[in-house]
Design an enzyme around this catalytic site. Structure first.
Site, PDB file in Angstrom:
ATOM      1  N   ASP A  25       0.664  -1.381  -0.046  1.00  0.00           N
ATOM      2  CA  ASP A  25      -0.305   0.025   0.152  1.00  0.00           C
ATOM      3  C   ASP A  25       1.185   0.730   0.152  1.00  0.00           C
ATOM      4  O   ASP A  25       0.716   2.454   0.414  1.00  0.00           O
ATOM      5  CB  ASP A  25      -0.785   0.157   1.304  1.00  0.00           C
ATOM      6  CG  ASP A  25      -1.694  -1.038   1.766  1.00  0.00           C
ATOM      7  OD1 ASP A  25      -2.071  -1.767   0.328  1.00  0.00           O
ATOM      8  OD2 ASP A  25      -1.555  -1.440   2.709  1.00  0.00           O
ATOM      9  N   GLU A 193     -11.840   1.624  -2.137  1.00  0.00           N
ATOM     10  CA  GLU A 193     -11.014   1.536  -0.304  1.00  0.00           C
ATOM     11  C   GLU A 193      -9.682   2.226  -1.138  1.00  0.00           C
ATOM     12  O   GLU A 193     -10.035   2.862  -2.627  1.00  0.00           O
ATOM     13  CB  GLU A 193     -10.519  -0.130   0.112  1.00  0.00           C
ATOM     14  CG  GLU A 193      -9.423  -0.475  -0.872  1.00  0.00           C
ATOM     15  CD  GLU A 193      -9.281  -1.938   0.477  1.00  0.00           C
ATOM     16  OE1 GLU A 193     -10.094  -2.395   0.617  1.00  0.00           O
ATOM     17  OE2 GLU A 193      -8.819  -3.154  -1.128  1.00  0.00           O
TER      18      GLU A 193
END
Length: 489
Positions: A25, A193
Site C-alpha cells: 500500500d 478503498e
C-alpha cells in the site's frame, strides 16, 4: 536499497517492480529533489517505514515513524492482520504528516520535520472500528479534509468513501462525516478503498483501488467540488499483462513536472511488491497510466541523472511481530534472549525481515547457550513455516529441521536430529515461486537438510525471513545475516 533485486538497469531505464519486497500500500511525496515513501506495516514493529529515493527507482530505508504500536497493551502478542493498514504520507506547512488507520481502534496522525528523524507520538483523531485507508487534503482556501474507506470485517460494510471536515492540524473532525463516493452506485465496483486525495487545475481528484488485493484495479475520480459528486474512471488494470491487481498507490510529480504512479502487485509469499508507471493526461484531462492503462515492465527512468542520494545512517530492516519487551535487545543486536514459545506464528520475538527478492540466499551462524529444551535458528514464516537450527538436549545440541503446516499443526521433524558440537552455519535459499531450501554446515561442508518448503504469506503480509531463540533461559548468538542474489532464471 541494495540487495538481490536491482531495478535500475544501468542504461537510463528501470524494470518493474522497483521494490521486490513487501512494501504494501505505498504512498509517496516529493519534497524538493527528494522522494519519500511509506507503506502499510500491519503488526510489524517498528511500523510505518520511511524510504528515500533521488529518482523514484532506487530506494533506501531511512527510518520508521512508529517505534511501537499503540495501544501498547493491545500489541504485546502478535495480532496478525491488525495494526497499521494503508497510510497516507503528505508534506504540508513545512512538516511531514502520516495519517494511518488501525481498523480496530481508528485513525491516527503523526508528524515530523525530518522523515528520517523523530516522529510525534501518534494521536487518535477519529476513533472507531472499521475506519481504514485515510488521506488528508488541505485546500487552497485553508480548509482541511480527511477521506477514508471502511473494512467490512470490522464494521459490516465497505465499498464507500467517507469524508470529514477537519481542523487544520488534523487534531479532530469538525463533523460526523459524509459519504462522498458510494461504490455500490458504480457499475462493477466492489471493495472500493485506499483513497488518495489531490487537487490539480481546478479539479479535485481521488485515486482509489477496488476489486480486492489480488485481482483489483485502479480508479481515478474527479469533481469540481471537494465533497463531490465524483465521476469515476478505471485508469489501470491487468489487461493482457502478467501483473495481477495493479492498484493502490501514489501519484507523484518530478521536479520537471512529469507525473508518475506507484502501485503494488500482490505476489503471495513475496508480499505486495511496488511498481512504477509513467502517467500522462489525455485531451479530456484524465490520467493515462502505463501503456494505455496497463502496466509496463520497463521504461525510461523518471530522473535520468539524479543528485547524489542523501547520506543516511544504515537502518536495520529487522522487525518483530509485536511490541518487544523492554529488556529485548534492539533489532541490530546479534544476541537473542530465549523467550518461552512453541509455535513461531504466535511467538512475539521473531526477528524478521521481508523476503528481499525473488531469488536469494541468506546465511548466518548460530551458537546456542541455553538449558535443555531451548531452540534457535532461521525460519521462513507465514501461515505455515519451516526452520533449521539448534535444539538443546541434556547431552548437548542437535541440528534439527522442522515444519509446521496450516491450521495450527504442531511442528514435526522432517530430518533426523543430528548431534553437533559448537556453532553451526545455517542457510536458506529461496528460488522462483518462493521455494525455500534449508542447509547447514556443521564443519564438514554444506549439506541440504530436508525437502524443499514452499513459503506461504501471513495475514495481509508476505512471508518473513526470521531468526529466533525460544526457551526458559539463555540466549543465542547469530552472525550478521549475509544475503546474496542468485542468478535469475
Amino acid at each position: 536499497m541494495t540487495g538481490p533485486w536491482i531495478a535500475d538497469t544501468g542504461d537510463g531505464h528501470y524494470r518493474n517492480p522497483i521494490l521486490f519486497a513487501d512494501w504494501s500500500d505505498p504512498d509517496a511525496v516529493r519534497v524538493g529533489d527528494d522522494f519519500y515513501l511509506t507503506a502499510s506495516s500491519f503488526n510489524r514493529v517498528p511500523g510505518l517505514p520511511l524510504l528515500h529515493s533521488p529518482d523514484l527507482v532506487s530506494w533506501r530505508l531511512i527510518g520508521h515513524a512508529l517505534d511501537r504500536l499503540v495501544p501498547e497493551d493491545a500489541y504485546r502478542a502478535p495480532r496478525h492482520g491488525c495494526g497499521v493498514w494503508a497510510p497516507a504520507l503528505r508534506h504540508h506547512d513545512g512538516r511531514f504528516w502520516i495519517v494511518y488507520p488501525d481498523p480496530d481502534h481508528g485513525i491516527y496522525v503523526t508528524t515530523s520535520d525530518d522523515p528520517a528523524g523523530k516522529w510525534t507520538e501518534p494521536h487518535l483523531i477519529v476513533p472507531g472500528q472499521g475506519l481504514i485507508d485515510p488521506c488528508p487534503l488541505w485546500d487552497d482556501d485553508g480548509n482541511a479534509y480527511l477521506v477514508h474507506g471502511w473494512a467490512k470485517s470490522r464494521c459490516g460494510f465497505n465499498n464507500r468513501l467517507t469524508a470529514h471536515r477537519m481542523t487544520a492540524d488534523l487534531a479532530r473532525p469538525l463533523d460526523g462525516g459524509t459519504v462522498i463516493v458510494d461504490g455500490d452506485a458504480i457499475e462493477g465496483c466492489r471493495t472500493l478503498e485506499g483513497p488518495k486525495w489531490y487537487r490539480r487545475d481546478g479539479w479535485y481528484w481521488i485515486f482509489a483501488p477496488a476489486g480486492g488485493v489480488t485481482n483489483g484495479w485502479q480508479y481515478a475520480m474527479r469533481s469540481r467540488h471537494v465533497l463531490g459528486p465524483y465521476e469515476p474512471r478505471v485508469v489501470l488494470a491487468q489487461g493482457d499483462t502478467a501483473v495481477n491487481g495493479p492498484h493502490q498507490g501514489a501519484w507523484v510529480q518530478t521536479p520537471a513536472g512529469e507525473s508518475w504512479f506507484l502501485h503494488f502487485q500482490d505476489l503471495s509469499a513475496y508480499g505486495r511488491v511496488v511498481h512504477l508507471q509513467p502517467m500522462t493526461w489525455d485531451a479530456d484531462g484524465w490520467p493515462v497510466i502505463g501503456d494505455h492503462g496497463t502496466p509496463l515492465a520497463r521504461h525510461r527512468k523518471p530522473v535520468p541523472d539524479p543528485a547524489p542520494p542523501r547520506v543516511h545512517d544504515e537502518i536495520p530492516e529487522w522487525t518483530r511481530p509485536a511490541n518487544p519487551a523492554p529488556t529485548t535487545p534492539g533489532a541490530e543486536a546479534h544476541r537473542l534472549l530465549c523467550e518461552p514459545g512453541d509455535d513461531l506464528r504466535a511467538f512475539p520475538a521473531v526477528l524478521g525481515r521481508r523476503l528481499p527478492g525473488p531469488r536469494f540466499r541468506a546465511e548466518t551462524e548460530v551458537r546456542l547457550d541455553a538449558p535443555a529444551g531451548a531452540r534457535a535458528g532461521m525460519t521462513v514464516l507465514g501461515h505455515t513455516y519451516s526452520w533449521i537450527g539448534l535444539e538443546q538436549q541434556p547431552d548437548g545440541p542437535r541440528l534439527v529441521r522442522r515444519t509446521a503446516e496450516a491450521g495450527g499443526e504442531a511442528e514435526r521433524d522432517v530430518t533426523e536430529p543430528l548431534p553437533v558440537g559448537g556453532p553451526v552455519r545455517l542457510a536458506v535459499t529461496v528460488t522462483d515461486g518462493a521455494v525455500a531450501r534449508f542447509a547447514a554446515d556443521t564443519g564438514t561442508g554444506w549439506k541440504e537438510h530436508g525437502p524443499p518448503f514452499t513459503a506461504t504469506p501471513g495475514l495481509w503480509i508476505g512471508a518473513t525471513l526470521g531468526l529466533f531463540a525460544t526457551g526458559s533461559d539463555g540466549h543465542a548468538d547469530f552472525e550478521p545475516l549475509l544475503i546474496t542474489a542468485l542468478e535469475e532464471s
